[in-house]
Design a protein around this motif. Structure first.
Motif, mmCIF file in Angstrom:
data_model
loop_
_atom_site.group_PDB
_atom_site.id
_atom_site.type_symbol
_atom_site.label_atom_id
_atom_site.label_comp_id
_atom_site.label_asym_id
_atom_site.label_seq_id
_atom_site.Cartn_x
_atom_site.Cartn_y
_atom_site.Cartn_z
ATOM 1 N N ALA A 163 0.774 -1.165 0.219
ATOM 2 C CA ALA A 163 -0.023 -0.026 0.081
ATOM 3 C C ALA A 163 0.951 1.330 0.086
ATOM 4 C CB ALA A 163 -0.755 0.149 1.174
ATOM 5 N N ILE A 164 2.218 1.024 0.288
ATOM 6 C CA ILE A 164 3.193 2.141 0.370
ATOM 7 C C ILE A 164 4.108 2.328 -0.610
ATOM 8 C CG2 ILE A 164 4.836 3.394 1.732
ATOM 9 C CD1 ILE A 164 3.637 2.007 4.137
ATOM 10 N N GLN A 165 4.772 1.098 -0.867
ATOM 11 C CA GLN A 165 5.857 1.172 -2.108
ATOM 12 C C GLN A 165 5.206 0.949 -3.538
ATOM 13 O OE1 GLN A 165 7.212 -2.669 -0.020
ATOM 14 N NE2 GLN A 165 8.612 -2.467 -1.819
ATOM 15 N N LEU A 166 4.088 0.493 -3.550
ATOM 16 C CA LEU A 166 3.437 0.374 -4.926
ATOM 17 C C LEU A 166 2.446 1.220 -5.222
ATOM 18 C CD1 LEU A 166 3.644 -3.431 -5.325
ATOM 19 C CD2 LEU A 166 5.337 -1.814 -6.330
ATOM 20 N N PRO A 190 9.805 -5.259 7.918
ATOM 21 C CA PRO A 190 10.419 -4.753 6.784
ATOM 22 C C PRO A 190 10.242 -5.779 5.526
ATOM 23 C CG PRO A 190 11.977 -5.967 8.219
ATOM 24 C CD PRO A 190 10.702 -5.992 8.752
ATOM 25 N N ASP A 191 10.651 -5.321 4.603
ATOM 26 C CA ASP A 191 10.556 -6.288 3.119
ATOM 27 C C ASP A 191 12.125 -7.026 2.975
ATOM 28 O OD1 ASP A 191 12.669 -4.412 2.266
ATOM 29 O OD2 ASP A 191 11.529 -3.367 1.077
ATOM 30 N N ASN A 192 12.176 -7.586 2.119
ATOM 31 C CA ASN A 192 13.444 -8.511 1.934
ATOM 32 C C ASN A 192 14.730 -7.836 2.336
ATOM 33 O OD1 ASN A 192 11.828 -10.969 1.913
ATOM 34 N ND2 ASN A 192 12.079 -11.135 -0.250
ATOM 35 N N GLU A 193 14.701 -6.500 1.810
ATOM 36 C CA GLU A 193 15.824 -5.615 1.761
ATOM 37 C C GLU A 193 15.896 -4.956 3.106
ATOM 38 O OE1 GLU A 193 15.816 -3.160 -1.705
ATOM 39 O OE2 GLU A 193 16.092 -4.821 -2.803
ATOM 40 N N GLY A 194 15.173 -5.264 4.223
ATOM 41 C CA GLY A 194 15.178 -4.604 5.629
ATOM 42 C C GLY A 194 14.798 -3.199 5.614
ATOM 43 N N ILE A 195 13.816 -3.010 4.644
ATOM 44 C CA ILE A 195 13.391 -1.335 4.504
ATOM 45 C C ILE A 195 12.063 -1.525 5.047
ATOM 46 C CG2 ILE A 195 12.969 0.362 3.033
ATOM 47 C CD1 ILE A 195 14.840 -0.416 0.951
ATOM 48 N N THR A 196 11.765 -0.712 6.065
ATOM 49 C CA THR A 196 10.358 -0.434 6.829
ATOM 50 C C THR A 196 9.587 0.396 6.097
ATOM 51 O OG1 THR A 196 10.936 1.296 7.979
ATOM 52 C CG2 THR A 196 11.658 -0.801 9.139
ATOM 53 N N PRO A 197 8.307 -0.055 6.525
ATOM 54 C CA PRO A 197 7.178 0.704 5.864
ATOM 55 C C PRO A 197 7.230 2.350 6.041
ATOM 56 C CG PRO A 197 6.045 -1.217 6.792
ATOM 57 C CD PRO A 197 7.586 -1.069 7.445
ATOM 58 N N LEU A 198 7.842 2.687 7.165
ATOM 59 C CA LEU A 198 7.994 4.011 7.309
ATOM 60 C C LEU A 198 9.048 4.601 6.417
ATOM 61 C CD1 LEU A 198 7.685 6.798 8.872
ATOM 62 C CD2 LEU A 198 9.228 5.935 10.782
ATOM 63 N N GLN A 199 10.437 3.901 6.651
ATOM 64 C CA GLN A 199 11.336 4.231 5.548
ATOM 65 C C GLN A 199 10.973 4.375 3.868
ATOM 66 O OE1 GLN A 199 13.999 1.023 6.573
ATOM 67 N NE2 GLN A 199 15.310 2.339 7.807
ATOM 68 N N HIS A 200 9.928 3.586 3.668
ATOM 69 C CA HIS A 200 9.396 3.702 2.234
ATOM 70 C C HIS A 200 8.516 5.003 2.063
ATOM 71 C CE1 HIS A 200 10.524 -0.151 0.146
ATOM 72 N NE2 HIS A 200 10.452 -0.869 1.227
ATOM 73 N N VAL A 202 8.815 7.770 3.773
ATOM 74 C CA VAL A 202 9.565 8.772 3.686
ATOM 75 C C VAL A 202 10.553 8.923 2.455
ATOM 76 C CG1 VAL A 202 11.770 9.949 4.866
ATOM 77 C CG2 VAL A 202 10.000 8.616 6.664
ATOM 78 N N ARG A 203 11.095 7.958 1.896
ATOM 79 C CA ARG A 203 11.620 8.002 0.656
ATOM 80 C C ARG A 203 10.868 8.451 -0.483
ATOM 81 N NH1 ARG A 203 15.420 2.508 0.449
ATOM 82 N NH2 ARG A 203 16.627 2.705 2.155
ATOM 83 N N ARG A 204 9.603 8.207 -0.454
ATOM 84 C CA ARG A 204 8.604 8.713 -1.568
ATOM 85 C C ARG A 204 7.894 9.894 -1.118
ATOM 86 N NH1 ARG A 204 9.507 3.469 -1.743
ATOM 87 N NH2 ARG A 204 9.065 2.360 -3.685
ATOM 88 N N GLY A 205 8.227 10.692 0.228
ATOM 89 C CA GLY A 205 7.582 11.746 0.366
ATOM 90 C C GLY A 205 6.168 11.776 0.499
ATOM 91 N N TYR A 206 5.578 10.597 1.207
ATOM 92 C CA TYR A 206 4.267 10.136 1.288
ATOM 93 C C TYR A 206 4.038 10.848 3.110
ATOM 94 C CZ TYR A 206 4.028 7.246 -2.584
ATOM 95 O OH TYR A 206 4.195 6.943 -4.035
#
Length: 219
Positions: A163-166, A190-200, A202-206
């Motif tokens: 719901a966040i990264q896609l 987190p996902d398989n790369e260790g990235i959490t929902p919050l990190q995703h 923030v990276r996307r500016g959501y």
């Protein structure tokens, strides 16, 4: 006796006119011929066609779901069609209704034995693609039905992550994130790369999504 002969003649005509790759019920769905479908389902031969597959492995119900033909889906489900029967792509009427936002067909599937733990070809439950595609009411319905919130698919993603990264981070996905958080989704998974929902987020500016996640204890 006359009625039986008429039914036999009707079925024979439909079969003769149908391509070899599809049953008369498939043909009725594809050509939007509800009256023929209902007549078929009123006799033993027609009922026996409920789970027949076409070349793509689809049952008539799955085809009706794909084409969003609610009346056909209702008739087939009421006649006992299997809402969990999968095709060559591992879609079922239930899973496809969730993924494509077919709300009425999803309601009927849930009321008629939908397997909440069943998964698609990516190893995801119906909730995951629904969350990704912004189907708010579908997500709400699946949460209420008891679909596992933190199920992880073969890509390493949960419904919350998708719901966040896609997504585009818009109002529909913000509401989905809110619903998932309210349903006790693990906001730090987190996902398989260790990235959490919050990190995703923030990276996307959501920002609205990031704010909700932080309020729920996300890191």
């Amino acid at each position: 006796m006359l009625k039986r002969l008429c039914n036999f003649f009707f079925v024979a005509c439909v079969m003769f006119a149908s391509p070899a790759s599809a049953s008369p019920l498939h043909v009725a769905v594809r050509t939007n011929d509800l009256s023929s479908a209902l007549r078929l389902l009123q006799n033993p031969f027609g009922l026996s066609l409920r789970e027949v597959r076409d070349k793509a492995g689809r049952t008539p119900l799955l085809l009706a779901t794909e084409m969003n033909k609610v009346d056909f889906a209702r008739a087939l489900i009421e006649a006992g069609a299997n809402v969990n029967a999968t095709d060559a792509k591992q879609d079922s009427p239930y899973l496809l209704a969730g993924a494509e936002g077919r709300l009425e067909i999803l309601k009927m599937s849930l009321a008629n034995g939908a397997d909440l733990a069943s998964t698609n070809r990516y190893g995801g439950t119906a909730l995951i693609p629904a969350a990704e595609r912004g189907h708010v009411e579908v997500v709400r319905m699946l949460i209420e039905a008891g679909v596992k919130i933190d199920h992880i698919n073969r890509l390493g993603w949960t419904a919350l992550l998708e719901a966040i990264q896609l997504s585009n981070g818009g109002t529909a996905h913000q509401e989905i994130v809110r619903l998932l958080i309210a349903a006790d989704a693990d906001v730090n998974l987190p996902d398989n790369e260790g990235i959490t929902p919050l990190q995703h987020a923030v990276r996307r500016g959501y920002t609205p999504i990031a704010t909700m996640l932080r309020a729920a204890g996300a890191r």
